[in-house]
Design an enzyme around this catalytic site. Sequence first.
Site, PDB file in Angstrom:
ATOM      1  N   GLY A 108       0.844  -1.185   0.000  1.00  0.00           N
ATOM      2  CA  GLY A 108       0.000   0.000   0.000  1.00  0.00           C
ATOM      3  C   GLY A 108       0.882   1.238   0.000  1.00  0.00           C
ATOM      4  O   GLY A 108       2.033   1.182   0.449  1.00  0.00           O
ATOM      5  N   GLN A 148       3.166   9.843   1.316  1.00  0.00           N
ATOM      6  CA  GLN A 148       4.437   9.117   1.243  1.00  0.00           C
ATOM      7  C   GLN A 148       5.260   9.471   0.015  1.00  0.00           C
ATOM      8  O   GLN A 148       6.427   9.081  -0.080  1.00  0.00           O
ATOM      9  CB  GLN A 148       4.173   7.605   1.270  1.00  0.00           C
ATOM     10  CG  GLN A 148       3.567   7.159   2.587  1.00  0.00           C
ATOM     11  CD  GLN A 148       3.429   5.663   2.626  1.00  0.00           C
ATOM     12  OE1 GLN A 148       2.449   5.118   2.164  1.00  0.00           O
ATOM     13  NE2 GLN A 148       4.433   4.982   3.154  1.00  0.00           N
ATOM     14  N   CYS A 203       6.152   0.130   7.470  1.00  0.00           N
ATOM     15  CA  CYS A 203       5.754   1.223   6.584  1.00  0.00           C
ATOM     16  C   CYS A 203       6.960   1.624   5.735  1.00  0.00           C
ATOM     17  O   CYS A 203       8.078   1.714   6.242  1.00  0.00           O
ATOM     18  CB  CYS A 203       5.300   2.402   7.445  1.00  0.00           C
ATOM     19  SG  CYS A 203       4.798   3.828   6.482  1.00  0.00           S
ATOM     20  N   LEU A 204       6.715   1.860   4.452  1.00  0.00           N
ATOM     21  CA  LEU A 204       7.798   2.266   3.548  1.00  0.00           C
ATOM     22  C   LEU A 204       8.428   3.584   3.981  1.00  0.00           C
ATOM     23  O   LEU A 204       9.583   3.861   3.661  1.00  0.00           O
ATOM     24  CB  LEU A 204       7.272   2.396   2.114  1.00  0.00           C
ATOM     25  CG  LEU A 204       6.709   1.112   1.478  1.00  0.00           C
ATOM     26  CD1 LEU A 204       6.130   1.415   0.099  1.00  0.00           C
ATOM     27  CD2 LEU A 204       7.768   0.029   1.388  1.00  0.00           C
ATOM     28  N   HIS A 215      -4.149   1.257   7.881  1.00  0.00           N
ATOM     29  CA  HIS A 215      -2.811   1.879   7.819  1.00  0.00           C
ATOM     30  C   HIS A 215      -2.799   3.010   6.786  1.00  0.00           C
ATOM     31  O   HIS A 215      -2.310   4.112   7.057  1.00  0.00           O
ATOM     32  CB  HIS A 215      -1.792   0.785   7.463  1.00  0.00           C
ATOM     33  CG  HIS A 215      -0.374   1.243   7.363  1.00  0.00           C
ATOM     34  ND1 HIS A 215       0.625   0.787   8.199  1.00  0.00           N
ATOM     35  CD2 HIS A 215       0.231   2.102   6.512  1.00  0.00           C
ATOM     36  CE1 HIS A 215       1.772   1.361   7.862  1.00  0.00           C
ATOM     37  NE2 HIS A 215       1.566   2.160   6.833  1.00  0.00           N
ATOM     38  N   GLU A 216      -3.349   2.735   5.594  1.00  0.00           N
ATOM     39  CA  GLU A 216      -3.295   3.741   4.513  1.00  0.00           C
ATOM     40  C   GLU A 216      -4.263   4.898   4.778  1.00  0.00           C
ATOM     41  O   GLU A 216      -3.945   6.055   4.468  1.00  0.00           O
ATOM     42  CB  GLU A 216      -3.587   3.085   3.157  1.00  0.00           C
ATOM     43  CG  GLU A 216      -2.628   1.960   2.757  1.00  0.00           C
ATOM     44  CD  GLU A 216      -1.158   2.321   2.860  1.00  0.00           C
ATOM     45  OE1 GLU A 216      -0.789   3.499   2.679  1.00  0.00           O
ATOM     46  OE2 GLU A 216      -0.347   1.417   3.146  1.00  0.00           O
ATOM     47  N   HIS A 237      -2.579   7.266   7.022  1.00  0.00           N
ATOM     48  CA  HIS A 237      -1.641   8.157   6.320  1.00  0.00           C
ATOM     49  C   HIS A 237      -2.364   9.403   5.809  1.00  0.00           C
ATOM     50  O   HIS A 237      -1.818  10.507   5.838  1.00  0.00           O
ATOM     51  CB  HIS A 237      -1.014   7.439   5.110  1.00  0.00           C
ATOM     52  CG  HIS A 237       0.231   6.660   5.413  1.00  0.00           C
ATOM     53  ND1 HIS A 237       1.350   7.232   5.985  1.00  0.00           N
ATOM     54  CD2 HIS A 237       0.548   5.362   5.200  1.00  0.00           C
ATOM     55  CE1 HIS A 237       2.296   6.308   6.107  1.00  0.00           C
ATOM     56  NE2 HIS A 237       1.836   5.165   5.642  1.00  0.00           N
TER      57      HIS A 237
END
Length: 163
Positions: free
Chosen positions: A46, A51, A88-89, A130-131, A134
């Site tokens: 995701g 991000q 997380c990226l 999670h997304e 963000h």
Amino acid sequence: MAVRKISEYPEDVLGRVGRPVTEFDERLAALCADMYDTMYDAGGVGLAAPQIGLDLRLFVMDCDGIKLIAANPEIIHAEGEQSGQEGCLSVGKVPAVVIRPMKARLKAQNEKGEWFEQEAEGYAARAFLHETDHCNGKLFIDHLPKLRRDMVVKRFKKEKNWK
Ligand code: NI
């Protein structure tokens, strides 16, 4: 299509509440294509607009058989509980156990602006949550107790210095 640079903790944009997506045009479609390229390139499931440095309420995901674009996402129902590893990226994929609801129902708009609802369970529900976080300026580490949060940040900074 292009791979964009990933914003990393503690960049400001990651802590900002995103602006709503209002234009559903070719530019948005191109942005979503870039977000998919960036997500796959980084090995993620995701990726949200903050991000890649954009304070927009938008994410893409491809997780557990659910592939979708979500503009202006909202979690309209959540139930149950699961405890599992998350990363997380934007925090170097350093893993930590996060407690989340087991099921989540997402309401969002697709790239054409059409509203849809989608339900997910387990790992995909975790990705929805999670997304969507963000898009609200929240990171998974914000769900952790202070000590564990500090440990994740410390490990992330250490790994960054090794690169
Ligand atoms: Ni993330």
